[in-house]
Design a protein around this motif. Structure first.
Motif, PDB file in Angstrom:
ATOM      1  N   UNK A  19       0.848  -1.198   0.000  1.00 20.88           N
ATOM      2  CA  UNK A  19       0.000   0.000   0.000  1.00 20.88           C
ATOM      3  C   UNK A  19       0.881   1.244   0.000  1.00 20.88           C
ATOM      4  N   UNK A  20       0.268   2.382  -0.325  1.00 25.33           N
ATOM      5  CA  UNK A  20       0.945   3.671  -0.135  1.00 25.33           C
ATOM      6  C   UNK A  20       0.232   4.480   0.949  1.00 25.33           C
TER       7      UNK A  20
ATOM      8  N   UNK B  89      11.178   4.659   2.579  1.00 28.23           N
ATOM      9  CA  UNK B  89      10.544   3.560   1.822  1.00 28.23           C
ATOM     10  C   UNK B  89      11.625   2.567   1.382  1.00 28.23           C
TER      11      UNK B  89
ATOM     12  N   UNK C 282       5.133  -0.711   2.574  1.00 32.52           N
ATOM     13  CA  UNK C 282       4.590   0.635   2.386  1.00 32.52           C
ATOM     14  C   UNK C 282       5.405   1.339   1.314  1.00 32.52           C
ATOM     15  N   UNK C 283       4.721   1.772   0.269  1.00 31.61           N
ATOM     16  CA  UNK C 283       5.372   2.411  -0.870  1.00 31.61           C
ATOM     17  C   UNK C 283       4.931   3.861  -0.991  1.00 31.61           C
ATOM     18  N   UNK C 284       5.645   4.616  -1.812  1.00 30.96           N
ATOM     19  CA  UNK C 284       5.167   5.922  -2.262  1.00 30.96           C
ATOM     20  C   UNK C 284       4.089   5.677  -3.325  1.00 30.96           C
TER      21      UNK C 284
END
Lengths: 294, 260
Positions: free
Chosen positions: A75-76, A133, A103-105
């Protein structure tokens, strides 16, 4: 022999039969908007577990996390939009109940879907450079451009790996029986990318119409999904509830408030589950109607 | 016209952030930033491109909390990311934590593996900061927000960008931090190098000592200035006050974010 393409209509239960433990499932929509909630509710009714969920997260992530179905979450953000923090997701993170958290941008997330949709191992992006990240996902790699940058030095960029999906679950406004579909709200979100990133795509819609009906009152540019992308079509009126599915309906803010309030208390959540999530989709819709009339 | 309230001073300080930007997309996150962007478009930068925060470019700034008015373009989320990568954008984000080195955190408080408090997630902060001009809005200036070191780096400060190399610094452009007490830029230096937070001005009625007490690290003042010489944030003009009060925010929603 018929010259018509095949009829892909199926039931919610038939979709669930095609899902397996451990699968990577991409969920369309955005936050608390146009989420395939009827399909998410069906997963809750099944025994499916150890799922990898890839989502612009909303209550889809919250419900699956609360039910302990997520092994790995990509997810971001996870948000209910009008309620910024998703309470189940928040709790799952704080209690450490999701074993793998990616967790991504947002730009990285989109780039990963694009790479998968283009059958590439990765795509370069600037997004993520310098941030945690790359620290918290230490398996992410950078790649040096084979070309000189503006000052002669090659740029080193994030090599965002393809977010390949076993299955994409989407909810749009209208489709024909073959899987051609239109969104009628202002934003397509990334549903076509999810479909192309996935080995199989199941599409729920508010309404199944004749193919000719898709463009009778709607510009062709709204045909976001074509049938090559789709393996199953499920007619689920109210199937995005309580997220928005404009112009068919807005987010059910009153219901969402009740959902978020119940999430904060164990007894209240059990009561919420018993009232809304214990039965099948038609029982859910009936319980919502009763809630509306209160 | 009565004296400007704190929220009105803030709205103008925020509007000033986009004044020199020309024809770019202003992406304000939150209520005061939205008011500031709309005010900027009506005063110093008519070329500014504004949206409803959803999927529409608005031809003229509507009042807060009302409809969209005439529409001049389409900006669904996928196109927002295209504009981030393309460049003509100045975003003003919030910050749950902001550190001396200019790093921002909106992801979580505590260790990432199992945070004490999970927040939204990184959202677009990493990409925004290495791709577009970026400012921050902090509605409640406190030592909990202004920390020595953020727990998780979402938005990237200068020294972190420099560590990551030229691809990260090429478009890295941190501009301003506006709070309910003061305005900062990133013109300071610390042991990590350039890009440290530096106090630019304090709002009318606020002292440098107030800001110091509300900041969890040693304040950097503008070069050559003592605490008594730090400028005061400018007062709104009569036109700006009229636009805020009569046109853009007649329902005084600004007071909810920054009470008088």
């Amino acid at each position: 022999m018929s010259t018509r393409p095949r009829d892909k209509r199926m039931s919610i239960e038939e979709v669930i039969e095609q899902l397996e433990d451990g699968m990577t499932i991409g969920i369309g929509g955005w936050g608390s908007r146009r989420k395939p909630m009827a399909l998410v509710r069906a997963i809750l009714r099944s025994d499916l577990k150890d799922l990898t969920i890839v989502s612009w997260g909303g209550p889809d992530v919250g419900l699956l996390a609360r039910a302990g179905r997520i092994r790995r979450l990509v997810y971001a953000f996870v948000s209910l939009d009008s309620i910024p923090l998703e309470p189940h997701f928040q709790r799952a993170r704080q209690e450490g109940t999701i074993s793998e958290v990616v967790e991504l941008d947002e730009g990285m997330f989109q780039t990963g879907l694009r790479a998968a949709a283009q059958r590439l191992p990765f795509l370069p992006t600037r997004a993520g450079l310098g941030s945690d990240v790359l620290v918290n996902n230490d398996w992410l790699r950078t790649v040096e451009s084979p070309y000189p940058g503006p000052d002669g030095t090659p740029e080193t960029l994030v090599a965002m790996p393809a977010l390949e999906l076993d299955v994409a679950l989407l909810h749009l406004n209208r489709a024909d029986a073959h899987g051609n579909a239109t969104y009628l709200g202002p934003d397509p979100y990334f549903d076509d990318l999810f479909a192309m990133a996935a080995a199989k795509t199941f599409l729920s819609v508010e309404q199944v119409v004749d193919t000719a009906g898709l463009t009778i009152d709607t510009p062709v540019q709204r045909l976001l999904i074509d049938r090559m992308m789709v393996d199953g079509v499920i007619e689920t009126p109210g199937g995005a509830h309580f997220t928005s599915c404009v112009p068919d309906y807005d987010r059910d803010e009153r219901f969402q408030k009740a959902y978020a309030a119940a999430a904060k208390d164990e007894a209240a959540w059990r009561a919420f589950e018993a009232r809304f999530l214990a039965g099948d989709e038609s029982a859910y819709q009936a319980a919502v109607k009763e809630f509306d009339d209160e | 016209m009565s004296e400007a309230t704190r929220s009105e001073v803030v709205a103008v300080a925020i509007a000033d952030c986009w004044a020199e930007d020309g024809e770019i997309f202003a992406s304000p996150m939150g209520l005061l930033p939205t008011l500031g962007a709309r005010l900027c478009k009506l005063t110093t930068n008519a070329d500014l491109v504004i949206s409803d925060g959803e999927s529409l470019f608005l031809a003229s700034p509507p009042p807060l909390g009302s409809g969209t008015g005439p529409i001049e373009g389409w900006i669904p989320f996928r196109k927002v990311f295209d504009v981030v990568a393309w460049g003509p954008r100045h975003v003003m984000m919030g910050a749950t934590q902001l550190d001396r080195h200019g790093n921002q955190n909106i992801s979580a408080i505590g260790p990432f593996e199992q945070p004490r408090r999970q927040l939204l997630g990184s959202r677009g902060a990493p990409g925004n900061t290495v791709s577009n001009r970026t400012s921050y809005w902090v509605p409640k200036h406190s030592p909990r927000v202004f920390v020595e070191q953020v727990d998780i780096v979402s938005g990237v400060g200068r020294s972190r960008a420099e560590e990551a190399g030229p691809a990260a610094t090429r478009f890295h452009d941190l501009h301003r931090v506006v709070t309910d007490l003061a305005v900062f830029d990133f013109g300071g230096r610390d042991e990590d190098g350039a890009g440290a937070l530096r106090l630019l001005s304090v709002h009318p009625g606020v002292s440098v000592a107030d800001v110091r007490a509300a900041t969890g690290f040693a304040l950097t003042l503008p070069e050559g200035l003592g605490p008594d010489d730090v400028p005061t944030t400018r007062e709104p003009t009569a036109t700006e006050l009229m636009l805020i009060r009569e046109v853009l925010d007649p329902r005084r929603l600004r007071e909810k974010e920054v009470p008088s």
